[in-house]
Motif scaffolding. Structure first.
Motif, mmCIF file in Angstrom:
data_model
loop_
_atom_site.group_PDB
_atom_site.id
_atom_site.type_symbol
_atom_site.label_atom_id
_atom_site.label_comp_id
_atom_site.label_asym_id
_atom_site.label_seq_id
_atom_site.Cartn_x
_atom_site.Cartn_y
_atom_site.Cartn_z
ATOM 1 N N PRO A 121 -4.154 -6.017 2.527
ATOM 2 C CA PRO A 121 -4.784 -6.131 1.203
ATOM 3 C C PRO A 121 -6.019 -7.022 1.247
ATOM 4 O O PRO A 121 -6.038 -8.048 1.933
ATOM 5 C CB PRO A 121 -3.675 -6.734 0.344
ATOM 6 C CG PRO A 121 -2.409 -6.265 0.992
ATOM 7 C CD PRO A 121 -2.696 -6.281 2.460
ATOM 8 N N GLU A 128 -6.255 -9.901 -3.480
ATOM 9 C CA GLU A 128 -5.376 -8.846 -3.994
ATOM 10 C C GLU A 128 -3.910 -9.256 -3.841
ATOM 11 O O GLU A 128 -3.530 -9.894 -2.860
ATOM 12 C CB GLU A 128 -5.621 -7.529 -3.248
ATOM 13 C CG GLU A 128 -7.017 -6.953 -3.427
ATOM 14 C CD GLU A 128 -7.252 -6.448 -4.837
ATOM 15 O OE1 GLU A 128 -6.256 -6.170 -5.549
ATOM 16 O OE2 GLU A 128 -8.426 -6.324 -5.230
ATOM 17 N N ASN A 171 -0.873 1.530 6.048
ATOM 18 C CA ASN A 171 -2.062 0.691 6.259
ATOM 19 C C ASN A 171 -2.664 0.858 7.647
ATOM 20 O O ASN A 171 -3.464 0.056 8.093
ATOM 21 C CB ASN A 171 -1.750 -0.794 5.992
ATOM 22 C CG ASN A 171 -0.829 -1.416 7.028
ATOM 23 O OD1 ASN A 171 -0.537 -0.833 8.058
ATOM 24 N ND2 ASN A 171 -0.352 -2.612 6.739
ATOM 25 N N ARG A 195 -13.452 -1.060 4.688
ATOM 26 C CA ARG A 195 -12.654 -1.163 3.456
ATOM 27 C C ARG A 195 -12.179 0.217 3.038
ATOM 28 O O ARG A 195 -12.924 1.181 3.093
ATOM 29 C CB ARG A 195 -13.495 -1.794 2.339
ATOM 30 C CG ARG A 195 -13.966 -3.210 2.660
ATOM 31 C CD ARG A 195 -14.879 -3.771 1.568
ATOM 32 N NE ARG A 195 -15.375 -5.084 1.918
ATOM 33 C CZ ARG A 195 -14.758 -6.224 1.628
ATOM 34 N NH1 ARG A 195 -13.628 -6.184 0.939
ATOM 35 N NH2 ARG A 195 -15.263 -7.391 1.997
ATOM 36 N N ARG A 196 -10.923 0.293 2.642
ATOM 37 C CA ARG A 196 -10.352 1.550 2.159
ATOM 38 C C ARG A 196 -9.285 1.251 1.115
ATOM 39 O O ARG A 196 -8.841 0.099 0.988
ATOM 40 C CB ARG A 196 -9.771 2.371 3.326
ATOM 41 C CG ARG A 196 -8.629 1.695 4.030
ATOM 42 C CD ARG A 196 -8.457 2.187 5.471
ATOM 43 N NE ARG A 196 -8.214 3.602 5.563
ATOM 44 C CZ ARG A 196 -7.040 4.141 5.913
ATOM 45 N NH1 ARG A 196 -5.999 3.341 6.144
ATOM 46 N NH2 ARG A 196 -6.892 5.433 6.020
ATOM 47 N N THR A 197 -8.894 2.249 0.364
ATOM 48 C CA THR A 197 -7.863 2.095 -0.652
ATOM 49 C C THR A 197 -6.714 3.038 -0.340
ATOM 50 O O THR A 197 -6.924 4.229 -0.126
ATOM 51 C CB THR A 197 -8.418 2.392 -2.057
ATOM 52 O OG1 THR A 197 -9.475 1.469 -2.342
ATOM 53 C CG2 THR A 197 -7.333 2.234 -3.111
ATOM 54 N N ARG A 198 -5.508 2.485 -0.277
ATOM 55 C CA ARG A 198 -4.318 3.294 -0.061
ATOM 56 C C ARG A 198 -3.280 2.938 -1.104
ATOM 57 O O ARG A 198 -3.038 1.751 -1.362
ATOM 58 C CB ARG A 198 -3.735 3.052 1.344
ATOM 59 C CG ARG A 198 -4.626 3.489 2.489
ATOM 60 C CD ARG A 198 -4.996 4.964 2.460
ATOM 61 N NE ARG A 198 -3.847 5.831 2.514
ATOM 62 C CZ ARG A 198 -3.295 6.283 3.645
ATOM 63 N NH1 ARG A 198 -3.802 5.916 4.814
ATOM 64 N NH2 ARG A 198 -2.268 7.095 3.615
ATOM 65 N N CYS A 257 -4.140 0.383 -3.574
ATOM 66 C CA CYS A 257 -4.334 -1.010 -3.142
ATOM 67 C C CYS A 257 -5.596 -1.111 -2.285
ATOM 68 O O CYS A 257 -5.702 -0.444 -1.250
ATOM 69 C CB CYS A 257 -3.122 -1.473 -2.336
ATOM 70 S SG CYS A 257 -3.167 -3.220 -1.868
ATOM 71 N N PRO A 258 -6.571 -1.944 -2.678
ATOM 72 C CA PRO A 258 -7.780 -2.146 -1.870
ATOM 73 C C PRO A 258 -7.429 -2.881 -0.564
ATOM 74 O O PRO A 258 -6.819 -3.946 -0.586
ATOM 75 C CB PRO A 258 -8.682 -2.999 -2.764
ATOM 76 C CG PRO A 258 -8.118 -2.857 -4.147
ATOM 77 C CD PRO A 258 -6.645 -2.672 -3.963
#
Length: 256
Positions: free
Chosen positions: A47, A51, A60, A82-85, A88-89
């Motif tokens: 995260p 976050e 992740n 950076r990615r969002t899964r 969740c950033p």
């Protein structure tokens, strides 16, 4: 009036564009490796700072680069920062590297060792990798082949042993390693540079004897002795089998 509104609209778009963060969200990982070597890279995320969300480990991890390195290998890997899964950033946390090479044609005639790149929000200066004006950072290592025999035919097997070095090639402690902060990475290139040691050496001490043109395998108690330590007997030796089935009495030349 229409002309005034059009100008105002264009000005607003220009101001909005000026507020957009234009930093790339990727960097390049690459490697200079000895011939017939390859790397596999698994990228992990955590995260983003601040976050409170969490993501299970299975979500992740990015796709592994060069998973099929024996079939198709690419030295350059473009890695997302950076990615969002699952809403969740996330930010990149580490790259777990495996350095591979094959010493025979069979699927099992391979060996590997590890290397790591760590990324943090902040780092103390002595642990922080530096980039050149061209936007490249290089860390170094050396791999060496270690050889032994296994099984009743005393088949020769090889183990890859990799250590970190400085730019001058002086060995350090631990595996090849580097670390960076998140703000260093956008648009940059991280390079792992590995050389191969000039000589191979036995994987286990007191099992081979150095002779002028190579190494000879101590017999031990008898040919079926799997450990076959020399124990001071440097006169009785045994043959061994290369991975391709060739029978030999000396390594690496095979025949004396």
């Amino acid at each position: 009036m229409k002309q005034v509104l059009r100008i105002a609209s264009l000005s607003g778009l220009a101001m909005s564009a000026g507020c957009v963060n234009t930093q790339p969200n990727t960097f390049t990982f690459t490697a200079d490796l000895p011939p017939d070597f390859a790397y596999e890279a698994a990228v992990y995320y955590v995260p983003a700072p601040g976050e409170t969300c969490t993501v299970e480990t299975r979500y992740n991890k990015a796709p592994v680069f060069n998973r099929e390195w024996r079939k198709a290998y690419k030295p350059d890997s473009e890695i997302v920062i950076r990615r969002t899964r699952m809403g969740c950033p996330l930010v990149i946390s580490r790259i777990e590297l495996e350095i591979y090479s094959a010493y025979g044609k069979d699927w099992s005639d391979i060996s590997h060792d590890s290397a790591n790149v760590v990324i943090r929000d902040e780092l103390e200066a002595q642990y922080k990798g530096m980039f050149s004006e061209a936007g490249e950072s290089t860390f170094y290592g050396q791999c060496q082949w270690l050889f032994r025999t296994s099984g009743k035919p005393r088949i020769l097997r090889k183990i890859l042993d990799c250590k970190k070095t400085n730019p001058q090639g002086e060995l350090g402690r631990g595996r090849p390693f580097s670390a960076y902060t998140l703000d260093q990475l956008p648009g940059k290139t991280v390079r792992m540079k590995i050389k191969l040691a000039d000589e191979e050496r036995p994987a286990i001490g007191d099992t081979w004897v150095k002779v002028p043109n190579g190494w000879k395998r101590c017999l031990g108690k008898h040919f079926e002795d799997q450990y076959a330590f020399c124990y001071g007997n440097y006169q009785d030796f045994s043959g061994f089998q290369m991975p391709d089935g060739q029978r030999c009495t000396i390594y690496p030349g095979c025949t004396e």
